[in-house]
Enzyme design. Structure first.
Site: not given
Lengths: 387, 387
Positions: A330-332, A373, B54
């Protein structure tokens, strides 16, 4: 790296090779669930085992355990309904979550559940109102070291308060059945149960002096699965626990219960994942970042704080290795699995390679985010005898 | 406690009072989404805004933003498909996740997406193979302070590597469009962008010397929503960013983009929750534990590490208060919301009371677990103009 010598279990590997399911996914071998359940029974002879459904609520897992005569530790109405749908009798269910709404107690009572945990006066009053006559046990707040995922102070109350509440339970028309405690999940120290057992014995004596006779000692969970860090074998835990019970309860042996979850299903599951990318961050940092298609939000929630260090099997094991940082898709920024825990993986690792994460049968699939996401929850495939 | 003077926004309160939806749930006011999107536009005039899907992937939110002419920052194929289904044109979509499989790039390209982030050679090669001719921007790894949910080192690469990769992109037949960076989410310091802007300008110059002309400066996300800790107003961020761009790019002004998520939807949502239980742990600890029917696994994931401290509205506000520990409903010891952050809530608070958690429109519902402890994901109700 050291995999403890183990590769992917043969039955699961054969399934994965044959079916090639989309990744990421968890494969649970129900035969291993049976074996591990038998191992726990053997380690704690005579104890009534309540399977902690939260560890893996796959219907097939619950059904196999119903067939083996297990009881069930549930945390919510939905877990009660799940157990009943898989054939569990309501009298095998313990509603072990001390945090519940009146409406949730009423739901459980209507479903036939008659055994409840509590740790507060308010919950006790709700139980008396919505589940009159039910058997109740009080959860003790204990301090124990050695758990990889400790509980802190969220659950339980001090023993003096527990004694008062159990006497109060009798006054409210409930059946004061006993006490429980929890040493924290993935407990690495077999001696950790002794503190709780001693406090439980204190409560048994304190309320006996006030005319209330308790019968149940619920040891909670904590028995381990097989991760990177070695733990003692289950019989070592069993012996330490039995000796502690004898030491603190003497001849007045209580009914003993336990709530194993991780120890039953952890080793039964393998999470297959694909390497999305291998990269470096700069010319002067030799660490490779290895991004997987599973991460903290779609299967590996227990990597929070690097609490659980899983064992990995790659297609290049045996070749030269180097240090890696492992991360999810994910973009986390928090979706990093291991940065402090030292993992060395093969230098040959490439995008598209498949990796098996061992002992991933507990606390993986049900934890997954519903759509974070845009990634789907982790699917579970069950193989082996279905009861 | 200090709520910053604000109660539950009127339109949402009226909906909740009228409909009495089951708790927990999030209510999102689409009119507030419109207003906040306009606020961000005004703070960053001329910038192309890619909504970070998101933050809140509710279809209604995406549809309203399509109607306002927004572009979209997506992290996965499912987010692409969601945007397209809500009427977004593929050329308004930026696949901003530098971690993607070849098959995911192919999916995006087949859907018409032509703009991609990258931060590694491997991803660049995959892009060249699966999305030939696409416009690509390189994410820089920067170090910035002040974010409540910082990114660490997971994304981006050092500027020297970025310059080489952008030149390589041109060699591979891709369009080297620019650079991006991210200052971390809920960034409290408007000056935090300057480091990234300076590095971006360095990369623009470095590749220009090698014959490659970049055009895009993507400022990422980081603009705040309104939590307990006050932050500067959006225009203060806009001014600091504009001045930094002027300082580092001079007359050679690039196209500017940003990826707001939290700043657009955070304040538009309210999470209504019910108090499950109020209890004490022992006779010598005055802290009350307040258990809610929402927690880290069904809505409040950003309470991990107490990163985000939300504002609470209770039915007893104005009455005498005392310190509380706030926790969620699961049997998980980590499902505690605030233990270090000081919250004082009314002494009159009781089980069954409803509490509104303000500015809960971002990073709540989609984060929720699919079935952890048997608790359902958090439902979202949208109100207001549906564009």
């Amino acid at each position: 790296m050291d995999h403890g010598g183990a590769g992917t279990p043969a039955r699961i590997r054969e399934f994965l090779d044959r079916e090639r399911p989309a990744t990421p996914c968890v494969v649970v071998d129900l035969d291993t669930v049976r074996e591990r359940y038998a191992d726990v029974r053997e380690a704690l002879p005579g104890a009534r085992l309540f399977y902690a459904v939260k560890a893996n609520p796959a219907p097939e897992v619950v059904r196999v355990l119903v067939g083996l005569g297990a009881s069930f530790d549930v945390a919510s109405p939905a877990e009660i309904d799940l157990c009943l749908a898989q054939g569990a009798a309501p009298e095998t269910i313990s509603y072990s979550n001390p945090i519940k709404k009146r409406s949730e107690i009423a739901h459980a009572h209507a479903a036939g559940v008659r055994l409840f945990a509590f740790d507060s006066e308010q919950d006790l009053e709700h139980l008396a109102a919505e589940a009159p006559g039910a058997s109740v046990f009080c959860r003790l707040l204990i301090h124990s070291e050695g758990a990889r995922t400790p509980f802190g102070k969220k659950f339980g109350c001090a023993r003096e308060m527990a004694a008062d509440l159990l006497v109060r339970a009798a006054e409210l028309g409930l059946d004061p059945y006993g006490v429980s405690f929890h040493v924290g999940s993935q407990q690495t120290d077999p001696a950790a149960w002794e503190v709780g057992i001693a406090d439980a014995a204190w409560v048994f004596r304190a309320v006996a002096e006030r005319g209330v006779r308790l019968r149940l000692l619920n040891l909670g969970g904590g028995l381990p699965a097989s991760y990177l860090e070695a733990t003692p074998a289950l019989p070592v835990y069993g012996k330490a626990i039995r000796e502690a019970v004898a030491r603190h309860f003497g001849a007045d042996v209580p009914e003993v219960a336990a709530e194993p979850g991780r120890a039953v299903v952890g080793d039964a599951g393998v999470l297959r994942t694909e390497v999305v990318l291998v990269s470096r961050k700069s010319y002067d940092d030799d660490h490779r970042w290895v991004y997987l298609d599973t991460g903290r939000y779609n299967g590996l929630a227990e990597c929070e704080g690097e609490a659980i260090a899983y064992r990995f099997v790659t297609p290049h094991d045996g070749g030269p290795v180097g240090p890696v940082v492992l991360a999810g898709p994910t973009c986390d920024g928090d979706d990093v699995l291991y940065q402090r825990t030292v993992y060395e993986l093969p230098l040959a690792l490439r995008a598209g390679d498949q990796i098996d994460i061992l002992s991933a049968g507990a606390y993986t699939a049900s934890f997954a985010s519903v759509f974070f996401n845009g990634f789907a929850p982790l699917p579970t495939h069950c193989i082996g005898a279905r009861g």
